[in-house]
Design an enzyme around this catalytic site. Structure first.
Site, PDB file in Angstrom:
ATOM      1  NE  ARG A 108      -3.735   0.187   2.330  1.00 39.18           N
ATOM      2  CZ  ARG A 108      -4.967   0.217   1.813  1.00 39.18           C
ATOM      3  NH1 ARG A 108      -5.526  -0.900   1.329  1.00 39.18           N
ATOM      4  NH2 ARG A 108      -5.662   1.332   1.781  1.00 39.18           N
ATOM      5  CG  PHE A 113       0.106  -4.256  -4.920  1.00 36.14           C
ATOM      6  CD1 PHE A 113      -0.314  -4.973  -6.032  1.00 36.14           C
ATOM      7  CD2 PHE A 113       1.450  -3.943  -4.800  1.00 36.14           C
ATOM      8  CE1 PHE A 113       0.592  -5.374  -7.001  1.00 36.14           C
ATOM      9  CE2 PHE A 113       2.362  -4.334  -5.769  1.00 36.14           C
ATOM     10  CZ  PHE A 113       1.934  -5.049  -6.876  1.00 36.14           C
ATOM     11  N   PRO A 114      -4.136  -2.776  -3.653  1.00 41.84           N
ATOM     12  CG  PRO A 114      -6.059  -3.442  -4.830  1.00 41.84           C
ATOM     13  CD  PRO A 114      -4.568  -3.279  -4.974  1.00 41.84           C
ATOM     14  CE  LYS A 115       0.013  -6.635  -1.719  1.00 42.72           C
ATOM     15  NZ  LYS A 115       1.320  -7.213  -1.380  1.00 42.72           N
ATOM     16  CE  LYS A 116     -10.805  -4.637   3.528  1.00 38.95           C
ATOM     17  NZ  LYS A 116     -12.285  -4.531   3.356  1.00 38.95           N
TER      18      LYS A 116
END
Length: 244
Positions: A108, A113-116
């Site tokens: 992030r 990168f749209p990381k969760k």
């Protein structure tokens, strides 16, 4: 710590950074990819302009990364949408779920990168390659594929692994308006394919408010692949500035 040293830092906390400096090299990274056809209206609601959607295809992926320089061993899962930008075919990375904090933080902060946080897994169950994704205690995706039914060529694997990816970078300022709003492009490099296979596959997605993978419903599975490869993440570059 003097000002010059502060300027040379990449992340916090000082003295114990959340992640090391890239590049990050992945060894024996294992993929399960299932490409499926979905509702084009659902894609149009969530894929940002100026990207366009040539065909309503989504790739669901689960990856096992047992040996990553600086980041360790972890799993990752997500959805990537087939898109075009200025005539170039690529994928828009819509969402990623990861079980490793350095990978989330670095993805992030220094990329887009749209990381969760999530709990993906990739394993072999008898004669079946299985990929799962849990969000909290709830299952949100289950993917299955026949284990190494048919060999794929190295060229086909390289084309799939090395496809350009587009991501949305949104960073708010302290006044709660956007300080950064960019569309970026990245590409995996230095790929060595150790094995590549295809086979029959199925994918189930389950409704969840905070992990809404099922918002892109599975209408038809069109392809499945299983890869093991070494690779390096490429440096992202800005291709469109929404605030300019």
């Amino acid at each position: 710590m003097d000002i010059a040293t502060v300027r040379n830092q990449l992340t916090t906390p000082l003295g114990a950074p959340a992640f090391p400096r890239p590049p990050f090299r992945f060894h024996n990274r294992e993929y399960l990819n299932i490409t499926y056809r979905t509702d084009p209206d659902a894609l149009r609601r969530l894929v940002p302009e100026p990207l366009t959607i040539p065909e309503p295809l989504v790739r669901f992926e689960v990856m096992k990364m047992p040996d990553t320089t600086g980041l360790g061993s972890y799993h990752e899962s997500g959805q990537a949408v087939a898109v075009e930008y200025e005539g170039e075919h690529g994928e828009y990375i819509h969402a990623m779920y990861v079980d490793n904090h350095p990978a989330i933080a670095s993805g992030r902060e220094i990329s887009a990168f749209p990381k969760k946080l999530g709990e993906p897994k990739l394993f072999v169950d008898s004669d079946t390659l299985v990929g799962t994704l849990d969000y909290g205690t709830l299952r949100v995706a289950t993917a299955t594929m026949g284990y190494k039914h048919e060999s794929m060529t190295t060229e086909a694997a390289l084309a799939e692994i090395g496809v350009p990816t587009f991501m949305l970078k949104l960073v708010p300022g302290y006044d709660r308006t956007l300080r950064i709003a960019e569309l970026v492009r990245a590409q995996i490099t230095d790929v060595t394919v150790h094995g590549a296979w295809s086979g029959p596959a199925r994918l189930q997605l389950f409704e969840h408010a905070l992990a809404p993978l099922a918002d892109f419903p599975v209408l038809e599975v069109v392809a499945a692949s299983h890869f093991v490869a070494d690779l390096t993440l490429g440096r992202p570059a800005v291709v469109f500035d929404y605030l300019a």
